[in-house]
Each structure stands twice: as C-alpha cells, then as structure tokens.
Design a protein around this motif. Structure first.
Motif, short mmCIF file in Angstrom:
data_model
loop_
_atom_site.label_atom_id
_atom_site.label_comp_id
_atom_site.label_asym_id
_atom_site.label_seq_id
_atom_site.Cartn_x
_atom_site.Cartn_y
_atom_site.Cartn_z
N ALA A 193 0.71 -3.43 9.40
CA ALA A 193 1.51 -3.74 8.22
C ALA A 193 2.96 -3.42 8.51
O ALA A 193 3.27 -2.76 9.51
CB ALA A 193 1.01 -2.94 7.01
N GLU A 194 3.85 -3.87 7.64
CA GLU A 194 5.27 -3.53 7.79
C GLU A 194 5.56 -2.27 6.99
O GLU A 194 5.41 -2.25 5.77
CB GLU A 194 6.16 -4.67 7.30
CG GLU A 194 7.64 -4.39 7.51
CD GLU A 194 8.55 -5.53 7.08
OE1 GLU A 194 9.67 -5.25 6.62
OE2 GLU A 194 8.12 -6.71 7.20
N CYS A 195 5.96 -1.21 7.70
CA CYS A 195 6.24 0.06 7.03
C CYS A 195 7.66 0.08 6.48
O CYS A 195 8.59 -0.42 7.13
CB CYS A 195 6.03 1.23 7.99
SG CYS A 195 4.30 1.45 8.47
N VAL A 196 7.81 0.65 5.30
CA VAL A 196 9.12 0.74 4.68
C VAL A 196 9.39 2.21 4.36
O VAL A 196 8.51 2.92 3.87
CB VAL A 196 9.21 -0.12 3.40
CG1 VAL A 196 9.14 -1.59 3.76
CG2 VAL A 196 8.09 0.20 2.41
N PRO A 197 10.60 2.69 4.63
CA PRO A 197 10.90 4.13 4.49
C PRO A 197 11.15 4.57 3.05
O PRO A 197 12.24 5.00 2.70
CB PRO A 197 12.15 4.30 5.36
CG PRO A 197 12.84 2.98 5.26
CD PRO A 197 11.75 1.94 5.16
N VAL A 198 10.11 4.43 2.22
CA VAL A 198 10.19 4.88 0.83
C VAL A 198 9.04 5.83 0.59
O VAL A 198 7.88 5.49 0.83
CB VAL A 198 10.11 3.69 -0.15
CG1 VAL A 198 10.26 4.19 -1.59
CG2 VAL A 198 11.15 2.64 0.16
N ALA A 231 4.33 1.97 2.23
CA ALA A 231 5.41 2.92 1.98
C ALA A 231 4.83 4.33 1.85
O ALA A 231 4.02 4.56 0.96
CB ALA A 231 6.16 2.55 0.70
N PRO A 232 5.19 5.28 2.74
CA PRO A 232 6.06 5.08 3.89
C PRO A 232 5.32 4.67 5.16
O PRO A 232 5.94 4.29 6.14
CB PRO A 232 6.70 6.46 4.07
CG PRO A 232 5.64 7.41 3.62
CD PRO A 232 4.92 6.71 2.49
N GLY A 233 3.98 4.80 5.18
CA GLY A 233 3.22 4.42 6.36
C GLY A 233 3.32 5.45 7.47
O GLY A 233 3.81 6.56 7.29
N VAL A 284 0.87 -1.18 0.00
CA VAL A 284 0.00 0.00 0.00
C VAL A 284 0.90 1.23 0.00
O VAL A 284 1.84 1.32 0.80
CB VAL A 284 -0.93 0.01 1.23
CG1 VAL A 284 -1.76 1.29 1.27
CG2 VAL A 284 -1.84 -1.21 1.23
N ILE A 285 0.63 2.17 -0.88
CA ILE A 285 1.46 3.38 -0.98
C ILE A 285 0.70 4.55 -0.37
O ILE A 285 -0.44 4.84 -0.76
CB ILE A 285 1.83 3.66 -2.44
CG1 ILE A 285 2.75 2.55 -2.96
CG2 ILE A 285 2.50 5.02 -2.58
CD1 ILE A 285 3.08 2.65 -4.43
N GLY A 286 1.35 5.22 0.58
CA GLY A 286 0.76 6.38 1.23
C GLY A 286 1.02 6.36 2.73
O GLY A 286 1.63 5.42 3.26
N SER A 287 0.55 7.40 3.42
CA SER A 287 0.88 7.51 4.85
C SER A 287 -0.26 8.09 5.68
O SER A 287 -0.05 8.50 6.81
CB SER A 287 2.11 8.40 5.03
OG SER A 287 1.86 9.70 4.51
N GLY A 288 -1.48 8.11 5.14
CA GLY A 288 -2.58 8.75 5.85
C GLY A 288 -3.59 7.78 6.41
O GLY A 288 -3.39 6.56 6.42
#
Length: 422
Positions: free
Chosen positions: A41-46, A31-33, A5-9
């Motif tokens: 979920a597992e967040c990735v710093p992208v 990403a980035p979460g 999933v792409i986004g952080s909101g």
C-alpha cells in the motif's frame, strides 16, 4: 475505490494486503504504515491519533472508505468524527468501543445479560482491593480498567504478585488514567481461544476462529504480551462451541448495546476461556486481533471489502464468507527486551529469502527503512505467516522461514501451535 487503512502494525499490514487484493479497490493507503506495508500500500506520514490530518488526507486523496485498525483511535471516537465529516468508516463508535475501552463496563454488561464470565469486583481503592484479594486467595487476575497497550493484565500466582499489580495501577499510576480503576476477577482455568464476528448493529456473522499465544516464553511462561503467535483453524472451537458462543455471548451483547443506544458496528473479538463448565468470556476487543488477523486474512477466500462495507452499512445478513480449508500459522518475531523494554534499531536481513518459501507471507508489525537497511522499530516486529495443508505443515513452513531471517536482535517462541498437532 480508494481505501485508507489506519494503523502501523501487523494487523494493519494483513488488512492492507487483503484489501489490496480486492477487484473493487483502485488504491490502498495506510496511515502511518510501516516498511512492510509500503510494499502492499502507499504509506502516508499521518499518525493514527492525528484526526485533523486524517480528515485532510481523506479529502486530498478522495478516500471512499476507511478501515481503522487499532483500538486507541476507536475508543477515542475517530469513527464518529470521520462519519460526521461524511467519510464512510469501518469500526465502532466511541460509545460502542467502550466494550474494550472499559473492562468494568464490559463486566457489568455481562452481569446484567447473564453472559458467562469470571466473577469480579471493581475497585478504585488499593486497600479495599487487597482485602478482597486476600479473601479470594491466589491465583487471581488484576486488570486495569482502560487501555494499557496489552500490559494492563496480571495473572497473579501469589498474593504478593496480586498486591504488586494493585500498587502498580492504583498506587504508582503506571497505567495513568487507564489504571485509575481496576477489576479483580477469578482466575479461570482452561485453554484460551479467539472468536471473531462481524457485527452491523443488529446482525452478527462469525468468522474463522483462531488461537493466540499471549505469554512471551515457550510453554506459556513469562509475562503477558500483545501476542507471540497464532493459528487458525482452532480445533477446540467446534461448530457446537461456535453456536454456543454466538447464542450466549455475541448476540446478547449486540442486543444489549442496541438497547443502550450504543449499536455496535465493526468486528467483535471475544477472548474465550474454554473451561470444564463451558466457554466463558475473558474480554472483548473491538478490532481484529494481532496476530490473529494475519492468519485469518491468509485463510479468507472471499473478498474482504464487501463484508467490511456491509458491516458499516447494516446489511451484513446479505454476506456469506468462504474460507480456505488450509491451516495458517503466524510466528511473531519480537525485539530483544520485549515486552518490557524492546531494543529498537537493530538491522534485519534475508527477508526476501525467508519470504520465498512455499505458502509464506511476512507481515511487518514494527519496522522502518534506513536507506536500504530494514530496522526493528517496535516490540513485536514481524509476523512470519504460512499456509499449509494441515497445522503441522503450516508450522514447519513458518519456522523454516523464521530460521532464514538474519536478525540477532530478535527472538520468537518456538512452540506456536505445537500442542494442537503443529
């Protein structure tokens, strides 16, 4: 499957939470979460804008399916790039995302297709815009053509407000390229509703409707925001109204986009004004609403993942979604200063106690961890969401949870859903 999933909101938190519940999914990444998404979920710093980084991560983590949450990467063409790399992705192409990326494009499409919407004109010259506004009188609506982070629309009650909005966009360049052109349109009267449909390029499947609360203050006062709360179902969106919206708006749009060589695949979000003359289209968004996504995911009984895949694969007509009869209501907690200058870094406490209430799920929209401390890291920070047998119960549970949260640096509206019996 491995899903990214792409986004952080808050929208992305709700999607990640729903996707993680699917038996088809082994692991969900985001990403980035944010700090709350990290619990589901597992967040990735992208960053969502780091296309090369996203492609590299998809390769590394053997991602089978990508779901793009926010509008900016969709309008920028992220889906096209990922698909060209052989990575299956949910969301519209850059060409199709113009429905949200350019309000002028949308309004011209409505004019050609006879889709009911507000009367409008497009302007690049401030003097011409002000002359037209003077002819029309107030109230009037001034919109930046492009993406402006939810801040490009002014519902002007006076000519002075309208002229100031014109100057902000065309004179001061407050919205950059997004405000190089503006749309001036009539101010429709009525009640707003949010209507969602999955679209696979040809077929459209309506989802549950919701109502959002855009203005920052109780009683619909203050500036427009990205959304201060939502509820579903929306009693105003009757089966007859749903049929009318599908026939007069959604399906003509789908057919027009296909004819134009811009087939739309993804979720089409129609912002409606329910006027005395019938529903009219305020705008399209090309992604799930936030905070409407939070209440929709709480009410969705079916597995969301097959529906998203069928949308991308063009086989949506084989999908049927079921919804819980219960009502869902989301109260957005925002940082002091939002929407103009939200204060970041204040500490939030007692979330576990708040989330322990019956039917409560707290979605994070703008948070980060500093060791054991949870900090506000955005404008809209939390989406306190609850289910109930009726709207009044859902509302009582949501505000009961809000009242347990210890956050002096935050605020919320206290009237979400109140007019509809909440």
């Amino acid at each position: 499957m491995n899903v990214l999933v792409i986004g952080s909101g808050g929208r992305e938190h709700a999607l990640a939470w729903a996707i993680a519940a699917s038996p088809l999914v082994d692991q969900v990444f985001c990403a980035p979460g944010n700090a709350g998404i990290a619990e589901d979920a597992e967040c990735v710093p992208v960053a969502a804008s780091d296309t090369a980084g996203l492609i590299a991560f998809c390769r590394k983590a053997a991602i089978d399916f990508v779901v793009v949450g926010p509008e900016a990467p969709l309008v920028a063409g992220l889906v096209d790039t990922l698909e060209a790399e052989g990575i299956a992705t949910f969301g519209p192409s850059k060409a199709a995302a113009a429905l949200e990326g350019s309000k002028g494009f949308l309004k011209d499409l409505c004019a050609r297709e006879g889709i009911p919407t507000a009367a409008y004109r497009r302007f690049r010259d401030a003097g011409a815009a002000k002359a037209y506004i003077a002819e029309q009188g107030a109230p009037v609506v001034v919109k930046a053509d492009g993406l402006a982070g939810g801040k490009g629309v002014t519902v002007a009650a006076t000519l002075a407000e309208a002229h100031a909005a014109v100057d902000a966009a065309l004179g001061e360049g407050r919205f950059g390229a997004a405000g190089a052109e503006i749309i001036v349109e009539e101010c429709l009267q009525g009640e707003e509703a949010s209507f969602f449909a999955l679209v696979d390029g040809v077929n459209a499947l309506p989802l549950a409707a919701a109502q959002d609360h855009k203005r920052v203050g109780d009683g619909d006062t203050g500036p427009n925001t990205g959304g201060m709360g939502a509820f579903s179902p929306a009693p105003l969106v009757t089966p007859a109204l749903e049929g009318a919206v599908m026939e007069r708006m959604i399906l003509p749009t789908v057919r027009a986009m296909a004819r134009a060589g811009r087939p739309f695949k993804g979720v089409l979000y129609a912002g409606l004004m329910l006027t005395e003359a019938g529903p009219k289209l305020l705008e399209y968004n090309v992604r799930f609403g936030d905070p409407e996504c939070q209440v929709l995911m709480r009410r969705l009984m079916s597995d969301i993942v097959p529906a998203l895949i069928a949308t991308r694969d063009g086989i949506l007509k084989e999908v049927d979604l079921r919804w819980y009869d219960e009502a869902a209501l989301c109260v957005v907690m925002a940082a002091e200063g939002y929407p103009d200058d939200p204060q970041r870094g204040s500490e939030i406490g007692s979330l576990d106690a708040a989330a322990s209430g019956s039917g409560v799920k707290i979605f994070h929209a703008g948070t980060k961890r500093d060791g054991a401390r949870l900090l506000a890291d955005g404008g809209r920070v939390l989406g306190v969401t609850a289910l109930g047998g009726d709207l009044a119960t859902a509302r009582e549970r949501a505000y009961g949870a809000v009242d347990k949260i210890e956050w002096p640096g935050g605020f919320c509206r206290r009237d979400i859903g109140l007019r509809r019996g909440g």
